[in-house]
Design an enzyme around this catalytic site. Structure first.
Site, PDB file in Angstrom:
ATOM      1  N   LYS A  35       0.852  -1.214   0.000  1.00 42.13           N
ATOM      2  CA  LYS A  35       0.000   0.000   0.000  1.00 42.13           C
ATOM      3  C   LYS A  35       0.874   1.245   0.000  1.00 42.13           C
ATOM      4  O   LYS A  35       0.630   2.198  -0.731  1.00 42.13           O
ATOM      5  CB  LYS A  35      -0.908   0.007   1.242  1.00 42.13           C
ATOM      6  CG  LYS A  35      -2.113  -0.892   1.127  1.00 42.13           C
ATOM      7  CD  LYS A  35      -3.162  -0.563   2.192  1.00 42.13           C
ATOM      8  CE  LYS A  35      -4.366  -1.480   2.027  1.00 42.13           C
ATOM      9  NZ  LYS A  35      -5.428  -1.210   3.019  1.00 42.13           N
ATOM     10  N   GLU A 155     -18.446   6.087   2.215  1.00 43.18           N
ATOM     11  CA  GLU A 155     -17.612   5.797   1.048  1.00 43.18           C
ATOM     12  C   GLU A 155     -18.308   6.374  -0.183  1.00 43.18           C
ATOM     13  O   GLU A 155     -19.516   6.322  -0.320  1.00 43.18           O
ATOM     14  CB  GLU A 155     -17.401   4.287   0.914  1.00 43.18           C
ATOM     15  CG  GLU A 155     -16.492   3.785   2.023  1.00 43.18           C
ATOM     16  CD  GLU A 155     -16.211   2.294   1.928  1.00 43.18           C
ATOM     17  OE1 GLU A 155     -16.368   1.731   0.838  1.00 43.18           O
ATOM     18  OE2 GLU A 155     -15.860   1.707   2.964  1.00 43.18           O
ATOM     19  N   PHE A 252     -31.832   8.349   3.892  1.00 42.43           N
ATOM     20  CA  PHE A 252     -31.742   6.964   4.366  1.00 42.43           C
ATOM     21  C   PHE A 252     -33.103   6.311   4.480  1.00 42.43           C
ATOM     22  O   PHE A 252     -33.352   5.511   5.378  1.00 42.43           O
ATOM     23  CB  PHE A 252     -30.935   6.907   5.677  1.00 42.43           C
ATOM     24  CG  PHE A 252     -29.447   6.950   5.394  1.00 42.43           C
ATOM     25  CD1 PHE A 252     -28.884   8.089   4.843  1.00 42.43           C
ATOM     26  CD2 PHE A 252     -28.634   5.849   5.582  1.00 42.43           C
ATOM     27  CE1 PHE A 252     -27.549   8.132   4.496  1.00 42.43           C
ATOM     28  CE2 PHE A 252     -27.274   5.890   5.262  1.00 42.43           C
ATOM     29  CZ  PHE A 252     -26.748   7.044   4.717  1.00 42.43           C
ATOM     30  N   CYS A 263     -19.392  -1.000   7.426  1.00 46.11           N
ATOM     31  CA  CYS A 263     -19.778  -0.337   8.674  1.00 46.11           C
ATOM     32  C   CYS A 263     -21.097  -0.811   9.255  1.00 46.11           C
ATOM     33  O   CYS A 263     -21.119  -1.365  10.347  1.00 46.11           O
ATOM     34  CB  CYS A 263     -19.808   1.164   8.444  1.00 46.11           C
ATOM     35  SG  CYS A 263     -18.189   1.759   7.981  1.00 46.11           S
ATOM     36  N   LYS A 266     -21.229  -4.442  10.460  1.00 44.14           N
ATOM     37  CA  LYS A 266     -20.263  -4.649  11.549  1.00 44.14           C
ATOM     38  C   LYS A 266     -20.688  -3.873  12.797  1.00 44.14           C
ATOM     39  O   LYS A 266     -20.678  -4.405  13.912  1.00 44.14           O
ATOM     40  CB  LYS A 266     -18.911  -4.171  11.041  1.00 44.14           C
ATOM     41  CG  LYS A 266     -17.866  -3.867  12.056  1.00 44.14           C
ATOM     42  CD  LYS A 266     -16.544  -3.513  11.406  1.00 44.14           C
ATOM     43  CE  LYS A 266     -16.507  -2.088  10.916  1.00 44.14           C
ATOM     44  NZ  LYS A 266     -16.473  -1.066  11.983  1.00 44.14           N
TER      45      LYS A 266
HETATM   46  C1  UDX Z   1     -12.223   0.139   9.019  1.00 50.42           C
HETATM   47  C2  UDX Z   1     -13.721   0.193   9.199  1.00 50.42           C
HETATM   48  O1  UDX Z   1     -14.326   0.259   7.902  1.00 50.42           O
HETATM   49  C3  UDX Z   1     -14.115   1.419   9.959  1.00 50.42           C
HETATM   50  O2  UDX Z   1     -15.466   1.252  10.405  1.00 50.42           O
HETATM   51  C4  UDX Z   1     -13.257   1.606  11.187  1.00 50.42           C
HETATM   52  O3  UDX Z   1     -13.590   2.873  11.746  1.00 50.42           O
HETATM   53  C5  UDX Z   1     -11.789   1.581  10.804  1.00 50.42           C
HETATM   54  O4  UDX Z   1     -11.525   0.312  10.218  1.00 50.42           O
HETATM   55  P1  UDX Z   1     -10.986   0.883   6.951  1.00 50.42           P
HETATM   56  O5  UDX Z   1     -10.163   2.063   6.670  1.00 50.42           O
HETATM   57  O6  UDX Z   1     -11.989   0.385   5.970  1.00 50.42           O
HETATM   58  O7  UDX Z   1     -11.778   1.218   8.239  1.00 50.42           O
HETATM   59  O8  UDX Z   1      -9.965  -0.290   7.380  1.00 50.42           O
HETATM   60  P2  UDX Z   1      -9.126  -1.143   6.343  1.00 50.42           P
HETATM   61  O9  UDX Z   1      -9.557  -0.836   4.964  1.00 50.42           O
HETATM   62  O10 UDX Z   1      -9.163  -2.520   6.871  1.00 50.42           O
HETATM   63  O11 UDX Z   1      -7.638  -0.531   6.513  1.00 50.42           O
HETATM   64  C6  UDX Z   1      -6.956  -0.618   7.726  1.00 50.42           C
HETATM   65  C7  UDX Z   1      -5.453  -0.443   7.387  1.00 50.42           C
HETATM   66  O12 UDX Z   1      -4.688  -0.469   8.590  1.00 50.42           O
HETATM   67  C8  UDX Z   1      -4.923  -1.568   6.496  1.00 50.42           C
HETATM   68  O13 UDX Z   1      -4.316  -0.991   5.365  1.00 50.42           O
HETATM   69  C9  UDX Z   1      -3.867  -2.274   7.371  1.00 50.42           C
HETATM   70  O14 UDX Z   1      -2.753  -2.705   6.623  1.00 50.42           O
HETATM   71  C10 UDX Z   1      -3.465  -1.158   8.333  1.00 50.42           C
HETATM   72  N1  UDX Z   1      -2.929  -1.610   9.616  1.00 50.42           N
HETATM   73  C11 UDX Z   1      -3.590  -2.558  10.346  1.00 50.42           C
HETATM   74  C12 UDX Z   1      -1.732  -1.029  10.099  1.00 50.42           C
HETATM   75  O15 UDX Z   1      -1.142  -0.195   9.429  1.00 50.42           O
HETATM   76  N2  UDX Z   1      -1.246  -1.407  11.315  1.00 50.42           N
HETATM   77  C13 UDX Z   1      -1.877  -2.348  12.068  1.00 50.42           C
HETATM   78  O16 UDX Z   1      -1.377  -2.669  13.166  1.00 50.42           O
HETATM   79  C14 UDX Z   1      -3.072  -2.958  11.584  1.00 50.42           C
HETATM   80  C1  UDX Z   2     -21.938   4.524   6.601  1.00 51.22           C
HETATM   81  C2  UDX Z   2     -22.435   5.789   7.289  1.00 51.22           C
HETATM   82  O1  UDX Z   2     -23.316   6.482   6.411  1.00 51.22           O
HETATM   83  C3  UDX Z   2     -21.238   6.684   7.634  1.00 51.22           C
HETATM   84  O2  UDX Z   2     -21.696   7.822   8.340  1.00 51.22           O
HETATM   85  C4  UDX Z   2     -20.280   5.880   8.513  1.00 51.22           C
HETATM   86  O3  UDX Z   2     -19.148   6.651   8.848  1.00 51.22           O
HETATM   87  C5  UDX Z   2     -19.829   4.642   7.791  1.00 51.22           C
HETATM   88  O4  UDX Z   2     -20.965   3.855   7.426  1.00 51.22           O
HETATM   89  P1  UDX Z   2     -21.140   3.785   4.223  1.00 51.22           P
HETATM   90  O5  UDX Z   2     -21.239   2.424   4.827  1.00 51.22           O
HETATM   91  O6  UDX Z   2     -19.939   4.174   3.473  1.00 51.22           O
HETATM   92  O7  UDX Z   2     -21.336   4.901   5.387  1.00 51.22           O
HETATM   93  O8  UDX Z   2     -22.347   3.950   3.183  1.00 51.22           O
HETATM   94  P2  UDX Z   2     -23.846   4.448   3.260  1.00 51.22           P
HETATM   95  O9  UDX Z   2     -24.022   5.445   2.206  1.00 51.22           O
HETATM   96  O10 UDX Z   2     -24.232   4.789   4.655  1.00 51.22           O
HETATM   97  O11 UDX Z   2     -24.668   3.122   2.824  1.00 51.22           O
HETATM   98  C6  UDX Z   2     -24.584   1.992   3.652  1.00 51.22           C
HETATM   99  C7  UDX Z   2     -25.504   0.925   3.058  1.00 51.22           C
HETATM  100  O12 UDX Z   2     -26.877   1.305   3.216  1.00 51.22           O
HETATM  101  C8  UDX Z   2     -25.286   0.673   1.574  1.00 51.22           C
HETATM  102  O13 UDX Z   2     -25.367  -0.725   1.321  1.00 51.22           O
HETATM  103  C9  UDX Z   2     -26.451   1.396   0.916  1.00 51.22           C
HETATM  104  O14 UDX Z   2     -26.839   0.784  -0.306  1.00 51.22           O
HETATM  105  C10 UDX Z   2     -27.541   1.227   1.966  1.00 51.22           C
HETATM  106  N1  UDX Z   2     -28.546   2.275   1.927  1.00 51.22           N
HETATM  107  C11 UDX Z   2     -28.191   3.551   2.221  1.00 51.22           C
HETATM  108  C12 UDX Z   2     -29.863   1.937   1.618  1.00 51.22           C
HETATM  109  O15 UDX Z   2     -30.169   0.771   1.343  1.00 51.22           O
HETATM  110  N2  UDX Z   2     -30.813   2.911   1.615  1.00 51.22           N
HETATM  111  C13 UDX Z   2     -30.505   4.215   1.909  1.00 51.22           C
HETATM  112  O16 UDX Z   2     -31.401   5.053   1.896  1.00 51.22           O
HETATM  113  C14 UDX Z   2     -29.157   4.540   2.221  1.00 51.22           C
END
Ligand code: UDX
Ligand code: UDX
Length: 451
Positions: A35, A155, A252, A263, A266
């Site tokens: 990365k 996202e 929503f 999110c 989880k």
């Molecule tokens: C995730 C969840 O989506 C979010 O809800 C939460 O708040 C944070 O974790 P995300 O950024 O999607 O967020 O995580 P991920 O895509 O898994 O990336 C985490 C990164 O941390 C990875 O690139 C991994 O390599 C890195 N990592 C993990 C470190 O650098 N050090 C560590 O010890 C463990």
């Molecule tokens: C969500 C929260 O919105 C954000 O605030 C938090 O920090 C991370 O989790 P994200 O998971 O990136 O963000 O996407 P979001 O746009 O919230 O959609 C989540 C899921 O709900 C998707 O699968 C989307 O298709 C679904 N969704 C969303 C619906 O089915 N209907 C809606 O009206 C809105």
């Protein structure tokens, strides 16, 4: 003031880049050398609209850098953020904190001078205190305070959500760390965005309560959509009719195949587990989780219904597999339940997604899926169209265009991107969500109240 962000995933990379955009020198650290190599070569390991240009601008402005060297990055920082993954554990309900604990140990070994250690990852209430004790135990002399600063990034719109937030939430219990976070977020506060300082436990719980409430809105409107189909109502009008009440709000309330992503699935499970651990179960969230699981499984049945269960030998064009548009993220995408269920029913699939195909191929390896490079390839000679993700480029497909590609005029639209009247008038078998009955309407017997 120097910032270090540990973790360059969807959360860490966007947040670190945006801190640089706010004018603070920021180092983003990741354990994954590929990365960091990608980032240092000008690439971006994730798809997030606008992120590549923002990173380029900050790197050129010498405010943003990337490294695997967590030691130097922590030593030089005034604020260290933990932005690593917090996935669901193998038990399917609790939260895996191993990455957070690993980052905490890395921090403990390298703290130098007073530092605010801030947990940005979404973590169960009590985790900040847990991180604090890990650091204190590993380095009793460390001068630091622990803080909570959850993210509310969606996202596909993460940069906008960071730079123009409805609110920033910070949990602190110490004036020194509070002063550092106030300085960090003052550029947003000056632009009129709310920065809420609260207790650490409140901050941790605000994140879960927010996501669980949003997930509740979605499961609620999805179940209202099912009833709407039975009684011949239109869920979009219902959503508008309730959403215009500003106590409810219009957002929503888009009915669909169920929520996915890294999110909501989880975080709802984590909150439900935490509540049970504290012996006060939040049964509403339990019901939201169950409703969503059941829904994703039920969606495949709608495709089978369109063929009166005569499914073998049929090919379905699947447009969209990402959990939502404008992302390549496949985590907990409804497609991961729906596509295998369709294959189980005997369907062959031709799938296309503008961004998520590479991610999807790593998980959906079934030979019955042909991955296509264009939506036209997927549609060509398929027996029906299944819309799973509402990418803009699919909106332009008219009944006339679809008729040229599909063997039969059959569309199952789980995102209601098409118009019922247009589809019906063009002679399509059109299955949507909460817009019209799929089954003959049951006689609605309203019993008079005086008999
Ligand atoms: C995730 C969840 O989506 C979010 O809800 C939460 O708040 C944070 O974790 P995300 O950024 O999607 O967020 O995580 P991920 O895509 O898994 O990336 C985490 C990164 O941390 C990875 O690139 C991994 O390599 C890195 N990592 C993990 C470190 O650098 N050090 C560590 O010890 C463990
Ligand atoms: C969500 C929260 O919105 C954000 O605030 C938090 O920090 C991370 O989790 P994200 O998971 O990136 O963000 O996407 P979001 O746009 O919230 O959609 C989540 C899921 O709900 C998707 O699968 C989307 O298709 C679904 N969704 C969303 C619906 O089915 N209907 C809606 O009206 C809105």
């Amino acid at each position: 003031m120097k910032i270090t962000m540990i973790g360059t995933g969807y959360v860490g990379l966007v947040s670190g880049t945006c801190f640089a955009e706010l004018g603070f020198e920021t180092v983003c650290v990741d354990k994954n050398p590929q990365k960091i190599e990608t980032l240092n070569n000008g690439g971006v390991p994730i798809f997030e609209p606008g992120l590549d240009e923002l990173i380029k601008r900050q790197v050129e402005g010498k405010r943003l850098s990337f490294t695997t060297d967590v030691a130097s990055a922590v030593q030089q920082a005034d604020i260290v953020f933990i932005g690593v993954g917090t996935p669901t554990s193998a038990d399917g309900m609790s939260t895996d904190l191993s990455y957070v604990e690993s980052a905490a140990k890395d921090i403990a070994e390298n703290l130098k001078g007073y530092t605010a250690v801030v947990v940005k990852s979404t973590v169960p209430v009590g985790t900040c205190r847990h991180v604090e004790s890990i650091i204190r135990k590993a380095n009793p002399k460390a001068e630091f305070n622990i803080c909570s600063n959850p993210e509310f990034l969606r996202e596909g719109s993460a940069i906008q959500d960071f730079l123009a937030p409805d609110r920033v939430v910070v949990g602190t219990d110490n004036p020194k760390s509070k002063a550092l976070l106030q300085k960090l977020y003052s550029p947003l506060e000056k632009k009129g965005h709310s920065v809420l300082f609260t207790k650490i436990e409140s901050s941790e719980l605000i994140k879960y309560a927010a996501n669980a409430f949003l997930a509740t809105k979605i499961s609620f409107i999805n179940q209202i959509a099912d009833l709407a189909e039975k009684v011949g109502a239109d869920v979009s009008d219902i959503a508008l009719g309730i959403g215009l009440d500003n106590r409810i709000g219009k957002k929503f309330l888009q009915a669909g195949p169920g929520y996915g992503g890294s999110c909501f699935p989880k975080d709802t499970k984590s909150l439900a587990t935490t509540a049970k651990q504290f012996d006060c179960p939040i049964t509403i969230v339990d019901a939201v989780i169950q409703a969503n699981e059941d829904r994703k499984k039920a969606m495949a049945q709608r495709v089978s219904d369109a063929f009166n269960s005569k499914t073998s030998g049929k090919t379905i064009a699947v447009l969209g597999v990402a959990f939502k548009p404008n992302t390549d993220d496949m985590r907990d995408a409804p497609a991961l339940d729906i596509l295998p269920a369709l294959i189980e029913m005997g369907f062959s699939l031709k799938a296309y997604d503008p961004e998520a195909t590479e991610e999807a191929k790593k998980i959906l390896k079934q030979s019955e899926i042909t991955w296509c490079n264009t939506k036209e390839d997927a549609l060509q000679n398929s027996d029906a169209l299944l819309v799973l993700t509402e990418w803009d480029e699919f909106m332009a497909l008219t009944p006339g265009v679809l008729e040229q590609y599909l063997n039969t005029k059959t569309v199952i639209d789980l995102r209601n991107i098409f118009n019922v009247e247009d589809m019906t008038q063009a002679g399509f078998t059109y299955i949507s969500i909460g817009k019209k009955p799929h089954f003959p309407l049951k006689e609605i017997n309203i019993k008079s109240c005086n008999n």
